[in-house]
Design a protein around this motif. Structure first.
Motif, mmCIF file in Angstrom:
data_model
loop_
_atom_site.group_PDB
_atom_site.id
_atom_site.type_symbol
_atom_site.label_atom_id
_atom_site.label_comp_id
_atom_site.label_asym_id
_atom_site.label_seq_id
_atom_site.Cartn_x
_atom_site.Cartn_y
_atom_site.Cartn_z
ATOM 1 N N SER A 178 0.342 -2.450 4.448
ATOM 2 C CA SER A 178 1.604 -2.610 4.972
ATOM 3 C C SER A 178 2.307 -3.686 3.745
ATOM 4 O O SER A 178 3.645 -3.520 3.836
ATOM 5 C CB SER A 178 1.628 -3.233 6.374
ATOM 6 N N GLN A 179 1.506 -4.613 3.379
ATOM 7 C CA GLN A 179 2.149 -5.672 2.295
ATOM 8 C C GLN A 179 2.807 -4.841 1.192
ATOM 9 O O GLN A 179 3.835 -5.135 0.715
ATOM 10 C CB GLN A 179 1.198 -6.544 1.947
ATOM 11 N N PHE A 180 1.962 -3.748 0.759
ATOM 12 C CA PHE A 180 2.599 -3.108 -0.517
ATOM 13 C C PHE A 180 3.963 -2.336 -0.227
ATOM 14 O O PHE A 180 4.691 -2.425 -1.059
ATOM 15 C CB PHE A 180 1.298 -2.029 -0.513
ATOM 16 N N PHE A 181 4.042 -1.777 1.027
ATOM 17 C CA PHE A 181 5.407 -1.234 1.341
ATOM 18 C C PHE A 181 6.324 -2.211 1.751
ATOM 19 O O PHE A 181 7.541 -1.988 0.974
ATOM 20 C CB PHE A 181 5.027 -0.223 2.619
ATOM 21 N N THR A 236 13.315 2.086 -2.981
ATOM 22 C CA THR A 236 13.987 1.399 -1.918
ATOM 23 C C THR A 236 13.604 2.509 -0.398
ATOM 24 O O THR A 236 13.039 1.692 0.698
ATOM 25 C CB THR A 236 15.492 1.338 -1.919
ATOM 26 N N ILE A 237 13.897 3.743 -0.600
ATOM 27 C CA ILE A 237 13.651 4.395 0.667
ATOM 28 C C ILE A 237 12.092 4.651 1.080
ATOM 29 O O ILE A 237 11.756 4.638 1.894
ATOM 30 C CB ILE A 237 14.281 5.826 0.365
ATOM 31 N N ILE A 249 6.708 -5.020 -0.079
ATOM 32 C CA ILE A 249 7.298 -5.749 -1.150
ATOM 33 C C ILE A 249 8.018 -4.678 -1.887
ATOM 34 O O ILE A 249 9.058 -5.035 -2.531
ATOM 35 C CB ILE A 249 5.950 -5.953 -2.070
ATOM 36 N N ILE A 250 7.665 -3.259 -2.001
ATOM 37 C CA ILE A 250 8.509 -2.344 -2.668
ATOM 38 C C ILE A 250 9.626 -2.303 -1.711
ATOM 39 O O ILE A 250 10.886 -2.302 -2.421
ATOM 40 C CB ILE A 250 7.806 -0.919 -2.495
ATOM 41 N N ALA A 251 9.800 -2.242 -0.490
ATOM 42 C CA ALA A 251 10.904 -2.014 0.191
ATOM 43 C C ALA A 251 12.238 -3.358 0.109
ATOM 44 O O ALA A 251 13.416 -3.155 -0.329
ATOM 45 C CB ALA A 251 10.730 -1.983 1.732
ATOM 46 N N LEU A 252 11.635 -4.666 0.115
ATOM 47 C CA LEU A 252 12.641 -5.945 -0.199
ATOM 48 C C LEU A 252 13.065 -5.969 -1.470
ATOM 49 O O LEU A 252 14.231 -6.058 -1.927
ATOM 50 C CB LEU A 252 11.639 -6.987 0.246
ATOM 51 N N GLY A 272 9.899 2.505 0.288
ATOM 52 C CA GLY A 272 9.199 1.202 0.979
ATOM 53 C C GLY A 272 9.547 1.332 2.529
ATOM 54 O O GLY A 272 8.774 0.966 3.402
ATOM 55 N N TRP A 273 10.886 1.430 2.565
ATOM 56 C CA TRP A 273 11.360 1.362 4.093
ATOM 57 C C TRP A 273 10.687 2.652 4.998
ATOM 58 O O TRP A 273 10.331 2.377 6.251
ATOM 59 C CB TRP A 273 12.624 1.342 4.192
ATOM 60 N N ILE A 274 10.641 3.795 4.329
ATOM 61 C CA ILE A 274 10.295 4.827 5.215
ATOM 62 C C ILE A 274 8.574 4.622 5.412
ATOM 63 O O ILE A 274 8.092 5.007 6.419
ATOM 64 C CB ILE A 274 10.531 6.301 4.462
ATOM 65 N N GLY A 275 8.009 4.107 4.469
ATOM 66 C CA GLY A 275 6.375 3.770 4.522
ATOM 67 C C GLY A 275 6.051 2.787 5.774
ATOM 68 O O GLY A 275 5.342 3.093 6.400
ATOM 69 N N ILE A 276 7.221 1.939 5.714
ATOM 70 C CA ILE A 276 7.111 0.814 6.865
ATOM 71 C C ILE A 276 7.262 1.576 8.394
ATOM 72 O O ILE A 276 6.609 1.257 9.197
ATOM 73 C CB ILE A 276 8.019 -0.400 6.639
#
Length: 208
Positions: free
Chosen positions: A11-14, A70-71, A16-19, A73-77
């Motif tokens: 979860s932290q991986f996604f 960006t997408i 970091i990428i999203a933010l 990360g947020w889609i992964g979350i």
């Protein structure tokens, strides 16, 4: 940051990428639409990446990659919060990221085409009929200006002539060539004669 520490590594991986991607994405979009220097710098990076990749349509560019991550990360979350498994979350995030890259590539390509369509191509003036606006000297001795319609717009452009006599204001001319620096070469001509429009009238049937 306790909430972040409580997350597992996946979860932290996604997050970091999203933010990170979101911050860069917002900055890139703002500078691009405002025409700031930052946008120009990113355009240079885009051109280099596109040239290195050898892919047309500018699919792999800095801006598109920012949109992808960006997408992604947020889609992964969102997938993790929905209870999807890790493999499914990665696959869905990758698919949405690639879709975002395609949308951004199409958007910037369309913007570039609109920009290019407004650029004056002097070669399009060849064979056009116009009128001398400022007197043109004989045998290219004095540069003048002509009013001529190019790309659907009436423009006043600099012109020279190989004529043995000067072309005075009001003379009808035709563009025969264009120099490498965008100066029209013109010669005197006659205004095309437009066909006369005629109207026919039908007489009443009882007319003798």
């Amino acid at each position: 940051m306790e909430w972040f520490s409580a997350l597992d590594g996946f979860s932290q991986f996604f997050w970091i990428i999203a933010l990170t991607g979101s911050l860069i994405f917002v900055f890139v979009i703002i500078t691009t639409f405002m025409g700031m220097d930052g946008g120009d710098d990113f355009d240079g990076v885009d051109s280099e990446m596109d040239g290195d990749a050898g892919i047309g349509f500018q699919f792999i560019t800095f801006k598109n990659l920012v949109g992808f991550f960006t997408i992604f990360g947020w889609i992964g979350i969102a997938c993790i919060n929905s209870g999807f498994s890790k493999p499914v979350s990665v696959i869905v995030a990758l698919g949405c990221g690639l879709l975002m890259m395609s949308i951004m590539a199409a958007m910037f390509y369309g913007m570039q085409k609109l920009s290019d369509s407004g650029t004056l191509n002097y070669k399009n003036a060849i064979d056009a009929i116009g009128e001398v606006y400022l007197t043109i000297g004989a045998n290219r001795t004095k540069m003048g200006k002509v009013s001529v319609r190019v790309q659907g717009t009436l423009r006043e452009l600099e012109a020279l002539s190989d004529s043995l006599s000067e072309l005075k204001s009001g003379t009808i001319i035709q563009v025969v060539d264009v120099t490498t620096n965008g100066i029209l070469i013109v010669e005197q001509t006659k205004k095309p004669i437009e066909p006369i429009k005629t109207e026919t009238y039908e007489l009443p049937s009882n007319t003798k």
